[in-house]
Structures are given as C-alpha cells and as structure tokens.
Write a protein that holds these residues in place. Structure first.
Motif, PDB file in Angstrom:
ATOM      1  N   ASP A  45       7.120  -8.006   3.284  1.00  0.00           N
ATOM      2  CA  ASP A  45       5.635  -8.057   3.435  1.00  0.00           C
ATOM      3  C   ASP A  45       4.145  -6.739   4.144  1.00  0.00           C
ATOM      4  N   ASP A  46       3.413  -6.987   3.754  1.00  0.00           N
ATOM      5  CA  ASP A  46       2.853  -5.570   3.813  1.00  0.00           C
ATOM      6  C   ASP A  46       1.336  -6.308   4.357  1.00  0.00           C
ATOM      7  N   ALA A  47       0.252  -5.246   5.268  1.00  0.00           N
ATOM      8  CA  ALA A  47      -0.472  -5.859   5.623  1.00  0.00           C
ATOM      9  C   ALA A  47      -2.349  -6.691   4.130  1.00  0.00           C
ATOM     10  N   ALA A  48      -1.383  -7.186   3.626  1.00  0.00           N
ATOM     11  CA  ALA A  48      -2.291  -8.538   1.880  1.00  0.00           C
ATOM     12  C   ALA A  48      -1.994  -8.883   2.295  1.00  0.00           C
ATOM     13  N   PRO A 112       5.363  -5.180  -7.524  1.00  0.00           N
ATOM     14  CA  PRO A 112       5.222  -3.868  -7.311  1.00  0.00           C
ATOM     15  C   PRO A 112       4.784  -3.575  -9.513  1.00  0.00           C
ATOM     16  N   VAL A 113       4.248  -2.723  -9.812  1.00  0.00           N
ATOM     17  CA  VAL A 113       4.418  -2.283 -11.435  1.00  0.00           C
ATOM     18  C   VAL A 113       3.777  -0.976 -11.763  1.00  0.00           C
ATOM     19  N   GLU A 124       1.462   7.399  -6.003  1.00  0.00           N
ATOM     20  CA  GLU A 124       0.118   6.339  -6.877  1.00  0.00           C
ATOM     21  C   GLU A 124       0.225   4.929  -6.883  1.00  0.00           C
ATOM     22  N   VAL A 125      -0.686   3.974  -6.329  1.00  0.00           N
ATOM     23  CA  VAL A 125      -0.152   2.612  -6.513  1.00  0.00           C
ATOM     24  C   VAL A 125      -0.303   1.591  -7.912  1.00  0.00           C
ATOM     25  N   SER A 126       0.579   0.557  -7.642  1.00  0.00           N
ATOM     26  CA  SER A 126       1.158   0.046  -8.498  1.00  0.00           C
ATOM     27  C   SER A 126      -0.258  -0.584  -8.927  1.00  0.00           C
ATOM     28  N   GLY A 132      -2.040  -1.578  -5.924  1.00  0.00           N
ATOM     29  CA  GLY A 132      -2.272  -2.023  -5.552  1.00  0.00           C
ATOM     30  C   GLY A 132      -1.686  -1.523  -3.815  1.00  0.00           C
ATOM     31  N   LEU A 133       0.043  -1.198  -4.039  1.00  0.00           N
ATOM     32  CA  LEU A 133       0.697  -1.177  -3.438  1.00  0.00           C
ATOM     33  C   LEU A 133       1.196   0.660  -3.909  1.00  0.00           C
TER      34      LEU A 133
END
Length: 195
Positions: A45-48, A112-113, A124-126, A132-133
């Motif tokens: 889990d994350d904030a989103a 996430p990819v 960098e983000v996925s 966005g991760l």
C-alpha cells in the motif's frame, strides 16, 4: 511442461489458503503474473492505494514463521544473483524486490513497470502498469508491510542492502524521511551487511 502446472497448482493452493487465513497471511495480489522460481506476488500500500510487487524470499510470505526478528532487503539490479543467499537463516527473512522493466511480457495492470533498469535505479517513477511509483515509494511501502505486527510480531531490525548500481539508491533512501516503525532500520553497502 511440469513447471507451469506445478506453479498453477501452488498458486491455487496459496490463493485458497489466503482466503481462509487472510488475517494471518500477506495479501496476495489478485493479478496473475509470470513469476520466477522463489518469487512471490504480494500487495503493498501507498498513499494512493495498493499495488502488486514481486518479491523473492527465503520463506513463504503467506505462511510466515513467527520468529522473524530481522529482515534483510537486498536491492539488486539483477535479483537472480541473490538466489544462493535465499536459504533459510535462523530468525532472518531475506527479501529481494523485483523491479519490473518493460520487456514485452504481459504483466499485471497494478504492477509498477519502468521503461528501463536505469530508470528505477535512478529513482524515476514507473511508466507502465501502476504508474507514478518510484523505487523509494516501493521501499517505503515495504517498510509499512513489515511493520504489520500481525505478520512480524517479533521484528527488531530491517536492513536495506544495495549492491552494485543500487548502492546509491539505498544510500539515497537512507536520507529520506522514514516511516515510523517499532523496529530499527539500517542501510548498508553489500560489504557492510551481515547476512
């Protein structure tokens, strides 16, 4: 052909067991993904919201030993090089997050990819799947997962170990604000870590 059939049977068994023992087990991802030997798909889990992550581990994450006092998180650009260290060690869980890179395989939509190995290593983000991760967000979500007292009631220490090109990523994770935990968090280079 026996390996895919064996994995399918194992996956069905674990899904069934997780439905029955959901409070005592890690949440299995609803997604099906091609997994390497020793790899397990879990939900973090994350904030989103939540997302899937593939982890190689030296224990069954859906039937955890209750005596785990220490977790070593090996952050490696080539997670297959960790297989010899995934043997069971007394009271130590070894986890190797598998950061997925777009390579044409069909992957779960909530995994996430990144567009390249260099992208996740540099923070960098996925860009595909669960977009966005950053690798930092993934590591923070892993700390939150390890903080669940129902899964890890005796946990005292988590050690992040960077190897090769990921040593800088682990060092940068150390300087970020850390999630409040009841256990100690350390960051170490491969030579400093005691496995």
């Amino acid at each position: 052909m026996e390996h895919p059939r064996r994995y399918a049977l194992l996956l069905c068994s674990v899904v069934l067991a997780s439905m029955v023992f959901s409070d005592a087990a890690a949440r299995r991802s609803d997604s099906s993904a091609p997994l390497d030997a020793g790899a397990q798909l879990v939900r973090l889990d994350d904030a989103a919201g939540s997302f899937a992550l593939v982890l190689a581990a030296n224990a069954d994450l859906y039937n955890l030993p209750r005596d785990i006092r220490r977790v070593v998180v090996l952050v490696e650009d080539d997670s297959n090089s960790s297989e010899p260290r995934l043997d069971r060690q007394a009271d130590t869980l070894i986890l190797v997050p598998q950061f997925s890179v777009a390579d044409g395989r069909e992957l779960p939509a909530d995994l996430p990819v990144w567009h390249s190995k260099q992208a996740w290593v540099e923070g960098e983000v996925s860009s595909e799947g669960r977009v966005g991760l950053s690798a930092f967000t993934v590591l923070d979500a892993l700390v939150s997962y390890l903080g669940r007292a129902s899964h890890f009631p005796q946990l005292q220490e988590v050690v992040f170990v960077g190897r090769g090109t990921t040593a800088d990523l682990v060092e940068r994770h150390r300087s970020r604000p850390q999630v409040a935990t009841s256990f100690r968090i350390r960051h170490a280079g491969a030579r400093q870590a005691r496995l």
